[in-house]
Design a protein around this motif. Structure first.
Motif, mmCIF file in Angstrom:
data_model
loop_
_atom_site.group_PDB
_atom_site.id
_atom_site.type_symbol
_atom_site.label_atom_id
_atom_site.label_comp_id
_atom_site.label_asym_id
_atom_site.label_seq_id
_atom_site.Cartn_x
_atom_site.Cartn_y
_atom_site.Cartn_z
ATOM 1 N N ARG A 222 -31.775 58.606 7.581
ATOM 2 C CA ARG A 222 -31.162 57.513 6.827
ATOM 3 C C ARG A 222 -32.259 56.710 6.147
ATOM 4 N NH1 ARG A 222 -27.734 52.207 8.860
ATOM 5 N NH2 ARG A 222 -29.614 51.949 10.125
ATOM 6 N N ASN A 223 -32.072 56.450 4.853
ATOM 7 C CA ASN A 223 -32.965 55.597 4.083
ATOM 8 C C ASN A 223 -32.233 54.303 3.753
ATOM 9 O OD1 ASN A 223 -34.985 57.628 3.935
ATOM 10 N ND2 ASN A 223 -33.922 58.564 2.203
ATOM 11 N N PRO B 91 -23.567 51.903 7.410
ATOM 12 C CA PRO B 91 -23.228 52.533 8.691
ATOM 13 C C PRO B 91 -24.422 53.308 9.247
ATOM 14 C CG PRO B 91 -22.162 53.672 6.865
ATOM 15 C CD PRO B 91 -22.760 52.428 6.300
ATOM 16 N N THR B 92 -24.570 53.293 10.552
ATOM 17 C CA THR B 92 -25.660 54.025 11.188
ATOM 18 C C THR B 92 -25.358 55.524 11.211
ATOM 19 O OG1 THR B 92 -24.673 53.824 13.382
ATOM 20 C CG2 THR B 92 -26.139 52.038 12.649
ATOM 21 N N ASN C 57 -25.588 48.713 16.751
ATOM 22 C CA ASN C 57 -25.483 49.380 15.455
ATOM 23 C C ASN C 57 -26.328 48.727 14.374
ATOM 24 O OD1 ASN C 57 -23.542 51.320 16.411
ATOM 25 N ND2 ASN C 57 -21.991 49.726 16.298
ATOM 26 N N GLY C 58 -27.479 48.193 14.751
ATOM 27 C CA GLY C 58 -28.397 47.622 13.766
ATOM 28 C C GLY C 58 -27.989 46.275 13.224
ATOM 29 N N ARG C 59 -27.003 45.621 13.829
ATOM 30 C CA ARG C 59 -26.559 44.324 13.309
ATOM 31 C C ARG C 59 -27.622 43.246 13.482
ATOM 32 N NH1 ARG C 59 -21.479 46.136 15.950
ATOM 33 N NH2 ARG C 59 -19.971 46.621 14.300
ATOM 34 N N LYS D 221 -16.951 52.720 6.375
ATOM 35 C CA LYS D 221 -17.484 51.875 5.304
ATOM 36 C C LYS D 221 -18.585 50.939 5.826
ATOM 37 C CE LYS D 221 -12.909 51.615 3.130
ATOM 38 N NZ LYS D 221 -11.798 50.679 2.734
ATOM 39 N N PRO D 222 -19.483 50.497 4.948
ATOM 40 C CA PRO D 222 -20.480 49.486 5.347
ATOM 41 C C PRO D 222 -19.797 48.158 5.677
ATOM 42 C CG PRO D 222 -21.144 50.596 3.312
ATOM 43 C CD PRO D 222 -19.723 50.991 3.573
#
Length: 869
Positions: free
Chosen positions: A547-548, A621-622, A211-213, A641-642
């Motif tokens: 997503r930006n 969040p992705t 998830n982009g972590r 939530k982020p």
């Protein structure tokens, strides 16, 4: 200098039984040529990390990293401070910045010596030129540094206050491994999760993955792809050809610069550059490399389960590769072109398995795997073709523009972790086809005479297309195919000011990333959150949407004394996202947050650092976490939530020369970390009372990871030893009133709200030890490596009578110890022959974060020949 470069360049965490390769010189330093303008024009760039502070200390670091002897009268440096220099540059440019504002200049007096002089007394001699009278005062010699570009890069983590690591080209050449993720075997705190399920890399840094972590890039460009793996969770996917890698730089924890969203850390794969190919003093050069490996068969027959126990001989197998790379440079231009082709069949597992591994169903009806010892591991083949093109123009006072293009094309096997039962992952699937086109542009402006300007600008675009073989089965119609187009860029500047309190370094900039995800939509039954089904509902395997992400960042570091520096800063991160197709019915998302950071560094002795730092981060969040819908399994949660991160670290660095004998070097790095991630996102049931019903991505209160990392080595030239180990002290997930716990490894978990989180839990400890000798004037290197890992943190495998079967989504494996051997012979600097045997004792084992019941490769012989011209 050539010998010194070779000696230190080979020091890497080599690994995997010999492994072929090497020659691709990660670096000859420009400091080995004559003191002339011609040499200054052709000098290779070096990576420096010379900190701000007292001039004598900064010059000592510079000399060591540049491989130069730096001489000056002690009185010249007395009371003077330097802003230091961190970055990649020629030794001349780095030294010019180090001496800014000191009233001093320099001159090269021979191939390996630079003299520091008073600028006024020197008559304003041009940089790099001897004084008019040709004189040189050598009384006293204040500092001596020897090494080279490769040595400087290897030293950098031990002179940097914080958890960073570097993997050099030499290390990669000695330990190519079977999967791309094997490059991390000797790196503390980093594990390639699911390393045998396909061609992609999904790094885990200190327990964080997916998830982009972890922000994983190739030449600074993101690919931003992910796939859903069912009970195993979501897998990030980055693709890169190991033969095209020039080096790997790793930073753990949230970035204080570019790297929005990567709360776990940043990994950048740097592709080959002219410095990796061109010999010192030459204007062009190249490399031809060929390799063979055993313990592999072909691609397998679709739908067929390979028989157990049918392994070829040690030197038989379908593994081969070849590459060619050519580079050239002038005073104003440099370029590189490279091509690589690599074919590798399905590998075979080892013979000797630990007690307790189930190959047939036990009393509970479950097995760990049915791919037995000495057996073919299906879906592990690769056929990859890569092209790399880069060119850089240089003009004016410190300006340059580099343009790059890379093509990655791979037809490869892939294992569906969604099909978690062992018997579902043991037949040959249709091959997947992955293509990635990456474009980069990098502008730099770094004038010698202006300490306020060190501008960097990066722009990149990547286009990823995936045709999943897993989606070609009956009734699937390729719906797992997807594409991801990602564009982004960043701009920044580093300014150095001389204040009354000391040298102040200020760094700031901004970053922007835009993700464009396309996916094949199809109709079918979907479960509704409120109950019931929609039999004409739209869904997808991946997520259609945009997503930006954006950020602005600034930090400062003040050298108060020659032994104390303090720093701090912050970053403002934000995002907005929206779904498309069926996901457009959900509201758009946006948010932002300011995250501070602070650090302090104490240098009680030359070559010894103590540091402490605190950093916060913000991960939006992705698209998958917010908008994804898949049948009766997963429903969107646009309210997720982020994640917020809080990382604490204290550490010690030691980098000393001439410790036990002249010319030796000792390195040591120790770090204690405590990382907390608030609003941690897990996949959990929408109804906790029905854990096998409908799922969505939700937040729990937090996840905590606490541990210790140790790494270092000793190199005396004729012999060397290196080691790295990671030990976790505590890992826990906290979910509201339920308290804190470690996710269960049992499918029938008492707390299903933690979902697949257990699959991100790393081994309690893992590490490696490498040792070797250099003989015949260091032309021959012989050595070995041990790499090992325990059970996952909190695992109960130790009692073989209670070994759980793999019928669920938390996979657990026994501990392992694997031995590798390697040998490398260098003939006249042009020809290198590498031989190796990985997994010498032929262990049947599963890697530290294996996600399905496919064991790692058994005993494998490799050999390669590399010719440089």
């Amino acid at each position: 200098m050539g010998c010194g470069d070779d000696r230190y360049g080979r020091r890497g965490r080599t690994g995997a039984l010999i492994a072929a390769l090497t020659a691709s010189a990660s670096a000859f330093v420009g400091a080995t040529a004559a003191p002339s303008a011609a040499w200054a024009q052709s000098a290779a760039q070096t990576t420096f990390s010379a900190p701000a502070g007292p001039l004598s200390r900064t010059l000592a670091t510079f000399g060591r990293q540049a491989g130069l002897q730096v001489t000056y009268l002690t009185a010249l440096g007395a009371g003077k401070t330097s802003a230091g220099f961190t970055g990649t540059a020629t030794p001349q440019r780095a030294l010019a910045q180090i001496l800014r504002g000191t009233g001093l200049t320099y001159a090269f007096t021979n191939a390996s010596t630079v003299s520091i002089r008073d600028a006024a007394a020197d008559g304003g001699a041009p940089e790099g030129a001897p004084a008019a009278d040709g004189s040189l005062v050598l009384d006293p010699i204040d500092v001596t540094g020897r090494g080279g570009t490769a040595a400087a890069a290897a030293d950098a983590p031990y002179a940097t206050p914080g958890s960073v690591s570097h993997i050099s080209r030499e290390q990669l050449d000695r330990a190519p491994g079977n999967s791309t993720g094997d490059v991390f075997v000797s790196t503390p705190g980093v594990i390639a999760a699911g390393n045998r399920v396909g061609a992609s890399i999904d790094p885990n840094i200190r327990g964080l993955q997916g998830n982009g972590r972890v922000n994983t890039t190739v030449d600074g460009a993101r690919q931003t792809s992910s796939s859903y793996r069912g009970y195993v969770g979501s897998r990030d996917e980055t693709y890169v050809d190991p033969d095209m890698i020039g080096g790997i730089d790793i930073s753990k924890g949230p970035s204080t610069g570019a790297g929005v969203g990567g709360v776990g850390g940043t990994i950048n794969f740097r592709t080959l550059s002219p410095e990796d190919l061109i010999k010192d003093g030459e204007s062009w050069g190249g490399r031809i490399k060929a390799s063979l490996s055993g313990n592999a068969s072909g691609e397998g027959e679709e739908g067929v389960r390979p028989p157990n126990g049918d392994r070829p001989g040690l030197f038989d197998g379908d593994g081969r590769s070849g590459s060619v790379a050519v580079a050239g440079r002038t005073e104003t231009f440099e370029a590189i072109a490279a091509y690589s082709r690599r074919r590798q069949g399905n590998y075979f597992t080892g013979e000797h398995a630990k007690d307790g591994i189930r190959f047939t169903a036990g009393p509970d009806g479950a097995a760990n795997t049915i791919v037995g010892p000495k057996s073919e591991a299906p879906n592990t083949s690769q056929d990859v073709e890569s092209v790399l093109l880069k060119g850089k123009a240089k003009w004016g006072d410190g300006q340059s523009l580099e343009l790059g293009y890379m093509r990655y094309d791979n037809r490869h096997g892939e294992i569906s972790e969604l099909q978690f039962a062992p018997w579902l992952a043991s037949a040959q699937n249709p091959l997947s086809h992955t293509k990635v086109d990456t474009y980069t542009a990098k502008y730099r402006y770094n004038p010698d005479d202006n300490p306020l300007l060190n501008v960097r600008t990066n722009l990149w675009y990547s286009n990823l297309d995936v045709e999943h073989g897993l989606g070609r089965g009956p009734g699937l119609n390729g719906n797992r195919d997807h594409s991801m187009r990602t564009v982004g860029g960043d701009i920044g500047n580093t300014a150095v000011l001389d204040t009354s309190l000391g040298a102040l370094t200020i760094d700031g900039g901004a970053e922007f990333v835009r993700e464009n995800s396309d996916a094949v939509e199809f109709q079918g039954a979907i479960a509704l959150p409120g109950g019931g089904f929609d039999f004409n509902g739209r869904q997808s395997w991946n997520v259609p949407g945009r997503r930006n992400m954006y950020s602005g960042f600034a930090s400062g570091n003040l050298a108060l004394t020659d032994w104390l520096s303090v720093g701090g800063g912050g970053r403002l991160d934000g995002y907005d996202s929206r779904g498309e197709g069926y996901a457009a019915e959900f509201r758009e998302r946006s948010g932002s947050r300011f995250s501070p950071n602070a650090n302090v560094t104490v240098t009680p002795l030359e070559g010894v650092q103590l540091y402490a730092q605190y950093k916060e981060g913000y991960r939006p969040p992705t698209l998958r976490e917010s908008y994804w819908r898949y049948g009766t399994t997963v429903t969107p949660n646009p309210d997720v939530k982020p994640e917020l991160s809080q990382t604490h670290e204290i550490g010690l660095n030691v980098l000393r020369n001439d410790v036990l004998r002249d010319g030796d070097k000792a390195r040591f790095k120790a770090a204690y970390f405590f990382n907390r991630y608030k609003n941690y996102v897990v996949r959990s049931p929408t109804d906790p009372l029905q854990p096998f019903g409908l799922y969505s991505f939700n937040n729990i209160d937090r996840a905590d990871f606490e541990g210790v990392e140790l790494s270092g080595g000793y190199d005396a030239g004729v012999f060397f030893v290196e080691a790295a180990v990671t030990k976790y002290v505590d890992i826990k997930y906290c979910d509201g009133g339920k308290g804190c716990s470690l996710p269960s490894i049992n499918f029938f978990s008492p707390d299903p709200s933690l979902g697949a989180a257990a699959n991100y839990v790393p081994p309690e400890y893992s590490g490696s030890v490498t040792a070797g000798v250099r003989l015949f004037d260091q032309a021959l290197t012989l050595g070995g490596r041990l790499h090992f890992a325990s059970e996952r943190f909190g695992d109960k495998w130790k009692d073989a009578k209670n070994v759980p079967g793999q019928v669920g989504y938390q996979f657990t494996w026994p501990s392992y110890q694997v031995f590798d051997l390697f040998a490398s012979y260098k003939y006249k600097d042009d020809l290198v022959i590498d031989l190796g045997i990985e997994n010498v004792t032929d262990r049947y084992y599963f890697g530290g974060l294996s996600s399905v019941g496919i064991a790692s490769p058994g005993r494998t012989a490799r050999g390669s020949v590399t010719y440089r011209f």
